[in-house]
Motif scaffolding. Structure first.
Motif, short mmCIF file in Angstrom:
data_model
loop_
_atom_site.label_atom_id
_atom_site.label_comp_id
_atom_site.label_asym_id
_atom_site.label_seq_id
_atom_site.Cartn_x
_atom_site.Cartn_y
_atom_site.Cartn_z
N GLN A 1 0.80 -1.21 0.00
CA GLN A 1 0.00 0.00 0.00
C GLN A 1 0.84 1.27 0.00
OE1 GLN A 1 -3.32 0.20 2.67
NE2 GLN A 1 -3.98 -1.89 2.24
N SER A 2 2.16 1.09 0.09
CA SER A 2 3.02 2.27 -0.02
C SER A 2 2.88 2.90 -1.40
CB SER A 2 4.48 1.87 0.22
OG SER A 2 4.91 0.93 -0.75
N GLU A 3 2.40 2.13 -2.36
CA GLU A 3 2.24 2.67 -3.72
C GLU A 3 1.31 3.87 -3.71
OE1 GLU A 3 1.57 0.98 -8.25
OE2 GLU A 3 1.00 -0.24 -6.53
N GLY A 4 0.35 3.87 -2.78
CA GLY A 4 -0.58 5.00 -2.71
C GLY A 4 -0.21 6.04 -1.68
N HIS A 5 0.83 5.77 -0.87
CA HIS A 5 1.19 6.67 0.22
C HIS A 5 2.65 7.10 0.18
CE1 HIS A 5 -2.68 5.85 2.23
NE2 HIS A 5 -2.50 4.59 1.85
N PHE A 6 3.40 6.60 -0.77
CA PHE A 6 4.83 6.89 -0.88
C PHE A 6 5.02 8.14 -1.73
CE2 PHE A 6 9.01 5.82 -2.97
CZ PHE A 6 9.79 5.94 -1.83
N SER A 7 5.88 9.03 -1.27
CA SER A 7 6.04 10.30 -1.98
C SER A 7 6.83 10.16 -3.28
CB SER A 7 6.75 11.32 -1.07
OG SER A 7 8.01 10.83 -0.66
N GLY A 8 7.58 9.07 -3.43
CA GLY A 8 8.36 8.86 -4.64
C GLY A 8 7.67 7.94 -5.62
N THR A 9 8.46 7.34 -6.49
CA THR A 9 7.93 6.41 -7.49
C THR A 9 8.06 4.98 -7.01
OG1 THR A 9 10.10 6.40 -8.58
CG2 THR A 9 8.45 7.94 -9.42
N VAL A 10 7.15 4.12 -7.48
CA VAL A 10 7.11 2.73 -7.05
C VAL A 10 7.13 1.82 -8.27
CG1 VAL A 10 5.82 0.97 -5.77
CG2 VAL A 10 5.81 3.35 -4.98
N GLU A 11 7.95 0.79 -8.22
CA GLU A 11 8.05 -0.20 -9.30
C GLU A 11 7.76 -1.58 -8.70
OE1 GLU A 11 11.28 -1.67 -12.71
OE2 GLU A 11 11.72 0.02 -11.39
N ILE A 12 6.89 -2.35 -9.37
CA ILE A 12 6.48 -3.65 -8.87
C ILE A 12 7.20 -4.75 -9.65
CG2 ILE A 12 4.54 -5.17 -8.34
CD1 ILE A 12 4.38 -2.50 -6.93
N LEU A 13 7.90 -5.62 -8.92
CA LEU A 13 8.58 -6.75 -9.55
C LEU A 13 7.64 -7.95 -9.62
CD1 LEU A 13 12.11 -6.87 -7.84
CD2 LEU A 13 11.60 -6.21 -10.20
N PRO A 14 7.58 -8.64 -10.77
CA PRO A 14 6.77 -9.86 -10.84
C PRO A 14 7.48 -11.01 -10.14
CG PRO A 14 7.99 -9.55 -12.88
CD PRO A 14 8.27 -8.33 -12.03
N VAL A 15 6.72 -12.05 -9.85
CA VAL A 15 7.29 -13.31 -9.36
C VAL A 15 6.94 -14.38 -10.37
CG1 VAL A 15 7.13 -12.65 -6.93
CG2 VAL A 15 5.24 -13.90 -8.00
N ASN A 16 7.70 -15.48 -10.36
CA ASN A 16 7.37 -16.57 -11.28
C ASN A 16 6.29 -17.46 -10.67
OD1 ASN A 16 8.70 -18.23 -9.41
ND2 ASN A 16 10.61 -18.29 -10.60
N ALA A 17 5.94 -18.51 -11.37
CA ALA A 17 4.83 -19.37 -10.93
C ALA A 17 5.10 -20.04 -9.59
CB ALA A 17 4.53 -20.43 -11.99
N THR A 18 6.37 -20.16 -9.22
CA THR A 18 6.74 -20.75 -7.94
C THR A 18 6.70 -19.73 -6.81
OG1 THR A 18 8.23 -22.15 -9.23
CG2 THR A 18 8.45 -22.27 -6.87
N GLY A 19 6.63 -18.46 -7.16
CA GLY A 19 6.56 -17.40 -6.15
C GLY A 19 7.86 -16.67 -5.93
N TYR A 20 8.88 -16.96 -6.74
CA TYR A 20 10.19 -16.35 -6.55
C TYR A 20 10.35 -15.05 -7.36
CZ TYR A 20 11.91 -20.75 -4.52
OH TYR A 20 12.10 -21.86 -3.73
N VAL A 21 11.05 -14.10 -6.76
CA VAL A 21 11.62 -12.98 -7.51
C VAL A 21 12.92 -13.50 -8.12
CG1 VAL A 21 12.63 -10.68 -7.37
CG2 VAL A 21 10.62 -11.24 -5.98
N THR A 22 13.05 -13.43 -9.42
CA THR A 22 14.26 -13.94 -10.05
C THR A 22 15.36 -12.88 -10.02
OG1 THR A 22 13.67 -13.20 -12.28
CG2 THR A 22 12.87 -15.38 -11.58
N PRO A 23 16.61 -13.30 -9.90
CA PRO A 23 17.72 -12.34 -9.95
C PRO A 23 17.71 -11.50 -11.22
CG PRO A 23 18.50 -14.46 -9.15
CD PRO A 23 17.09 -14.67 -9.61
N ASP A 24 17.33 -12.11 -12.34
CA ASP A 24 17.31 -11.37 -13.61
C ASP A 24 16.30 -10.23 -13.57
OD1 ASP A 24 19.30 -12.92 -14.68
OD2 ASP A 24 17.95 -14.20 -15.86
#
Length: 379
Positions: free
Chosen positions: A106-129
């Motif tokens: 919810q910081s996306e709506g309350h953060f004064s800066g910009t927000v970027e959302i990283l996807p996860v794969n089907a297993t639920g991991y954020v990949t290093p790439d």
């Protein structure tokens, strides 16, 4: 009061990721410190005693996570600790995973800066790439925030590797370790993060107390101003009894860790038995490295809310996703992020086991699940 006590005693509690029942030793410690009283900021004898309790508690938490006590700021819970990381670290750009807890999302709506959302794969991991790609061109004062163990699925991220990538790009890294604490060994120094969030009530401690852990060199602008307690990072008279109870629960974490193999066996029994009952069941994060106590179960065609109510009527407490959304039952954003359909996100429940879970509890849940499934699908 007796009626309420009987309800608690007779129910089967399988919602430890929402809050773990307070351990008896913790209750005794909280009561003891409440009887002592005193304000840690007072200079008289009673104040010095209170201050000693406060700092001993800080040392206990520090030892368990392998960091200097000076890194620890006691807070009103994990949500506050997450907010401090996001709002008080001077970050102007925030990168977070799609599966984060609402106190980060919810910081996306309350953060004064910009927000970027990283996807996860089907297993639920954020990949290093995916993280490396997001960091190719970022502004100064960027913060990456990725939780260590997911609160819904229990999936454990490789935080050490992700933090190394962030630091190679010159940005700060925060991890919400609230659901990992007490379930896997936690080493602040080895993880290599700059900031970490912890909570007391997930490990058998009191509600309303947590910790924000951060390198001393970081400039943290406090969210709460006043008397300058907690080295100026969080003003207000400390919740001394709660903090002491938190520290007591922390001292009991070795017992929690020893129980994890047993709880993983229970979880695996649940999953294997339900898969033998129907090929329609699905478990999100099943093939990932997970904490041992957590399973997220899809019962297709049956809304999560209906399932939670049915289990409650059967005397079994489970939840639909996170329990930190004011009692709302809504589609799981974690299931959606992992590729689940909208209907699947509306039809999952979370079962989380803990220190007081028995084999009979697991059997009762399995039988109740099969009964509900058969009624909805075979009736």
């Amino acid at each position: 009061m007796c009626f309420l006590s009987d309800m608690v005693q007779n129910s089967i509690y399988l919602d430890y990721n929402a809050t773990a029942p307070i351990k008896p030793e913790v209750i005794a410690e909280v009561a003891r410190v409440m009887e002592i009283g005193g304000n840690p900021s007072s200079v008289h004898n009673r104040g010095r005693i209170a201050k000693a309790i406060l700092e001993k508690s800080r040392q206990s938490v520090a030892r368990m996570i392998n960091c200097r006590p000076q890194k620890i700021t006691f807070t009103g819970g994990g949500t506050e600790a997450n907010n401090i990381a996001v709002k008080s670290s001077g970050a102007q750009h925030l990168i977070l995973a799609e599966t984060e807890h609402d106190s980060i999302r919810q910081s996306e709506g309350h953060f004064s800066g910009t927000v970027e959302i990283l996807p996860v794969n089907a297993t639920g991991y954020v990949t290093p790439d995916s993280l490396s790609k997001a960091l190719t061109a970022v502004p100064d004062h960027t913060l990456v925030s990725i939780m260590l163990a997911n609160n819904e699925t229990g999936v454990i991220q490789d935080i050490k590797a992700l933090a190394e990538i962030a630091h190679a790009h010159g940005v700060l890294f925060h991890t919400d370790a609230i659901q990992a604490f007490g379930k896997i060994p936690l080493d602040f120094r080895d993880l290599g993060v700059d900031m970490m969030s912890l909570s007391g009530h997930k490990i058998g401690g009191p509600q309303g107390v947590g910790a924000f852990v951060a390198l001393e060199k970081l400039t943290i602008t406090p969210l709460i101003f006043g008397g300058g307690q907690e080295v100026g990072r969080r003003s207000g008279t400390e919740n001394l009894a709660g903090i002491a109870g938190f520290a007591k629960a922390v001292s009991l974490i070795p017992q929690n860790l020893q129980a994890m193999d047993r709880l993983a066996d229970y979880r695996n029994r649940i999953e294997q038995t339900l898969m033998a009952h129907t090929d329609q069941v699905k478990f999100f994060g099943q093939n990932a490295n997970r904490v041992g106590n957590t399973t997220t179960i899809l019962m297709p065609g049956v809304l999560s809310e209906t399932q939670v109510m049915a289990f409650d009527l059967a005397g079994i407490c489970v939840s639909s996703g996170s329990a930190c959304s004011s009692g709302k039952v809504k589609p799981s954003h974690v299931v959606s992020a992992m590729g689940g359909s909208h209907d699947e996100a509306l039809s999952t429940i979370r079962v989380s086991l803990g220190w007081n879970t028995t084999e009979d509890d697991v059997t009762a849940f399995i039988e109740a699940w099969k009964k509900l499934f058969d009624r909805k699908h075979k009736g």
